[in-house]
Design an enzyme around this catalytic site. Structure first.
Site, PDB file in Angstrom:
ATOM      1  N   THR A  61       7.777 -10.677   4.168  1.00 23.41           N
ATOM      2  CA  THR A  61       6.897  -9.589   4.602  1.00 23.41           C
ATOM      3  C   THR A  61       5.481 -10.146   4.615  1.00 23.41           C
ATOM      4  OG1 THR A  61       6.266  -8.700   2.421  1.00 23.41           O
ATOM      5  CG2 THR A  61       8.403  -8.005   3.306  1.00 23.41           C
ATOM      6  N   CYS A  62       4.513  -9.301   4.950  1.00 23.90           N
ATOM      7  CA  CYS A  62       3.131  -9.789   4.973  1.00 23.90           C
ATOM      8  C   CYS A  62       2.626 -10.137   3.582  1.00 23.90           C
ATOM      9  CB  CYS A  62       2.211  -8.755   5.618  1.00 23.90           C
ATOM     10  SG  CYS A  62       2.258  -7.131   4.837  1.00 23.90           S
ATOM     11  N   ASN A  63       3.313  -9.660   2.543  1.00 22.45           N
ATOM     12  CA  ASN A  63       2.832  -9.876   1.175  1.00 22.45           C
ATOM     13  C   ASN A  63       3.766 -10.689   0.292  1.00 22.45           C
ATOM     14  OD1 ASN A  63       0.266  -8.546   1.063  1.00 22.45           O
ATOM     15  ND2 ASN A  63       1.362  -6.627   1.357  1.00 22.45           N
TER      16      ASN A  63
ATOM     17  N   SER B 278       5.080  -4.163  -5.048  1.00 24.94           N
ATOM     18  CA  SER B 278       4.304  -4.169  -3.804  1.00 24.94           C
ATOM     19  C   SER B 278       2.806  -4.130  -4.086  1.00 24.94           C
ATOM     20  CB  SER B 278       4.672  -2.964  -2.942  1.00 24.94           C
ATOM     21  OG  SER B 278       6.030  -3.020  -2.555  1.00 24.94           O
TER      22      SER B 278
ATOM     23  N   GLU C 211       4.986   1.977  -2.065  1.00 20.27           N
ATOM     24  CA  GLU C 211       5.129   2.043  -0.606  1.00 20.27           C
ATOM     25  C   GLU C 211       6.601   1.961  -0.226  1.00 20.27           C
ATOM     26  OE1 GLU C 211       5.833  -0.630   1.635  1.00 20.27           O
ATOM     27  OE2 GLU C 211       5.694  -2.427   0.402  1.00 20.27           O
ATOM     28  N   GLU C 212       6.950   2.678   0.827  1.00 17.61           N
ATOM     29  CA  GLU C 212       8.350   2.821   1.204  1.00 17.61           C
ATOM     30  C   GLU C 212       8.815   1.757   2.189  1.00 17.61           C
ATOM     31  OE1 GLU C 212       9.412   6.734   2.326  1.00 17.61           O
ATOM     32  OE2 GLU C 212       8.435   7.687   0.625  1.00 17.61           O
TER      33      GLU C 212
ATOM     34  N   ALA D  58       2.032  -0.659  18.665  1.00 20.67           N
ATOM     35  CA  ALA D  58       2.688   0.647  18.522  1.00 20.67           C
ATOM     36  C   ALA D  58       4.051   0.513  17.858  1.00 20.67           C
ATOM     37  CB  ALA D  58       2.832   1.310  19.894  1.00 20.67           C
ATOM     38  N   GLY D  59       4.208  -0.544  17.060  1.00 18.43           N
ATOM     39  CA  GLY D  59       5.463  -0.742  16.339  1.00 18.43           C
ATOM     40  C   GLY D  59       5.484   0.035  15.036  1.00 18.43           C
TER      41      GLY D  59
ATOM     42  N   GLY E 217       2.035  -0.031  13.297  1.00 21.62           N
ATOM     43  CA  GLY E 217       1.106   0.737  14.111  1.00 21.62           C
ATOM     44  C   GLY E 217       1.356   2.228  14.013  1.00 21.62           C
TER      45      GLY E 217
END
Length: 437
Positions: free
Chosen positions: A46-48, A97, A102-103, A178-179, A182
């Protein structure tokens, strides 16, 4: 058999470091982990965070070698055995997280594992482990308030924008992408009384669809520079493999505006050229700048974290028992397989003799098979119980001895035995059910 993982996350590394490691490892992942003796693997990206999970033998030393090879010894964490299982349950529950509770992480864990399962890298053990992680993640969110009013990365970006600008009321916002991410941003910003939300996406129809849902306006992706000229804040969250907003784009826009421009890049890889931060009148923020939101979020949720940890410890005990039963099952299968092979041969020989002497019908063979199967089950019932007990007591030398004596257990396993061995096996589905989709 043991399970282990190596992880690098927002706790010890910046987003660009995690991204760099992932881009380095992705094309040669199996080569990187080949120094380990493993039968299954899966990863989470993931980004983290970036994590690799292995099932194998003597994992701690080889995971340390991987960390050294990747140059992340000081930043990576390594978990083996129970600590690895606990870590994954914590990740799926959202308490590891950056934005606690966060879900999004639950879906990411499920998605990453399903990719590995479909690719043949993950097998039965990891399916049970990740299945339990998803179950625990759902239970935690159902039974605690860990996600109540929680912020995703997307809504945290909106909160940061509000702090920097003082208010979003009457402001114009440009959302690029718009994913999934987004959409989270759009939902968060729609309730801030902005003057307008402009949504740009490479697939214009997706931008239109999201715009209709939140009362925004879809704009053409190739006209980004025009909208950079008039918007107060830009939040970019595409999945593009390269920058979609360049320094040149922003320079052209800034020539025709007098006010400051706030750009928040929450994409991975980055959507905005890093050098944009050097331009006068432009403030560029990234995921790393959302950490202060994370710290405040953590303080608010400390009481709920304790409840989550209680659930994790309870579920962890069940998972450990399940994995121990799996380790015993090969030995149990070996006993039944060998017994059935010999009994099958003896039944055929006995039936041939009875048929030759008394001319018996085929029905007699069925009776003999029923008798033989019943005898096997009764004879091996106690050893089966003892093997499971040995597994739960971590007496794995007993299990290995049985496997050595009875073979590898590749023979057919009868229905009667299968029902015995599989009794109590929980139904675990990593994939989202139709009702939840």
């Amino acid at each position: 058999m043991e399970i282990g993982c190596i992880t690098i996350s927002h706790k010890n590394a910046k987003v660009e470091e995690i991204e760099k490691i992932w881009l380095t490892v992705k094309p040669r992942l199996e080569d990187v982990i080949s120094k380990c003796s493993f039968s299954e693997y899966a990863y989470i990206f993931t980004c983290n965070r970036f994590e690799i999970y292995l099932v194998g033998e003597n994992l701690k030393s080889c995971l340390q070698d991987i960390a050294e090879e990747l140059g992340i010894t000081g930043k990576a964490e390594i978990f083996v055995g129970e600590s690895c299982l606990r870590h994954l349950l914590r990740v799926a529950s959202g308490i590891e997280s950056m934005i606690v509770g966060e879900e999004q992480i639950l879906g990411q864990v499920r998605q990453c594992f399903n990719l590995c399962r479909e690719g043949g890298q993950a097998g039965e053990v990891l399916e049970r482990v990740f299945g339990k992680a998803v179950q625990v993640g759902r239970r935690v969110r159902r039974e605690t308030a860990i996600s109540k009013g929680s912020v995703s990365i997307g809504s945290a970006a909106v909160e940061v924008a509000e702090r920097v600008l003082g208010t979003l009321k009457g402001k114009k916002a440009l959302l690029v992408g718009a994913g999934e991410m987004g959409t989270l941003v759009a939902k968060a910003i729609a309730g801030k009384e902005v003057e307008a939300v402009l949504i740009a996406n490479r697939t214009y129809e997706k931008a239109e669809e999201l715009a209709k849902r939140i009362g925004g306006v879809a704009v053409k992706f190739d006209k980004l520079v025009d909208y950079l000229k008039v918007c107060d804040v830009v939040i970019s969250a595409t999945s593009a493999p390269h920058a979609v907003i360049t320094r040149g784009d922003v320079e052209r826009a800034m020539r025709e505006r007098s006010q400051k421009l706030l750009i928040i890049d929450i994409a991975l890889p980055r959507d905005v050229d890093e050098s944009v931060a050097q331009l006068d009148g432009v403030e560029l923020l990234t995921i790393d700048d959302l950490r202060r939101i994370s710290e405040e979020n953590l303080a608010r949720r400390r009481e709920e974290i304790a409840k989550v940890e209680g659930i994790i410890e309870e579920e962890l005990e069940q998972l450990k028992l399940l994995l121990k039963d799996i380790s015993a099952r090969d030995a149990i299968a070996a006993m039944y397989s060998l017994a059935e092979r010999f009994v099958g041969e003896e039944v055929e020989e006995l039936y041939a003799k009875l048929n030759a002497r008394y001319g018996v019908s085929e029905d007699v063979k069925e009776i003999l098979n029923d008798f033989a199967n019943s005898l096997i089950k009764k004879f091996l019932r106690e050893p089966t119980v003892r093997l499971r007990e040995a597994a739960r007591k971590d007496e794995f030398h007993v299990i290995e001895s049985i496997k050595y004596v009875f073979g590898d257990g590749n023979g057919r396993v009868s229905e009667g035995k299968d029902a015995k061995v599989e009794e109590g096996k929980p139904e675990v589905d990593v994939q989202r059910s139709k009702a939840e989709s």
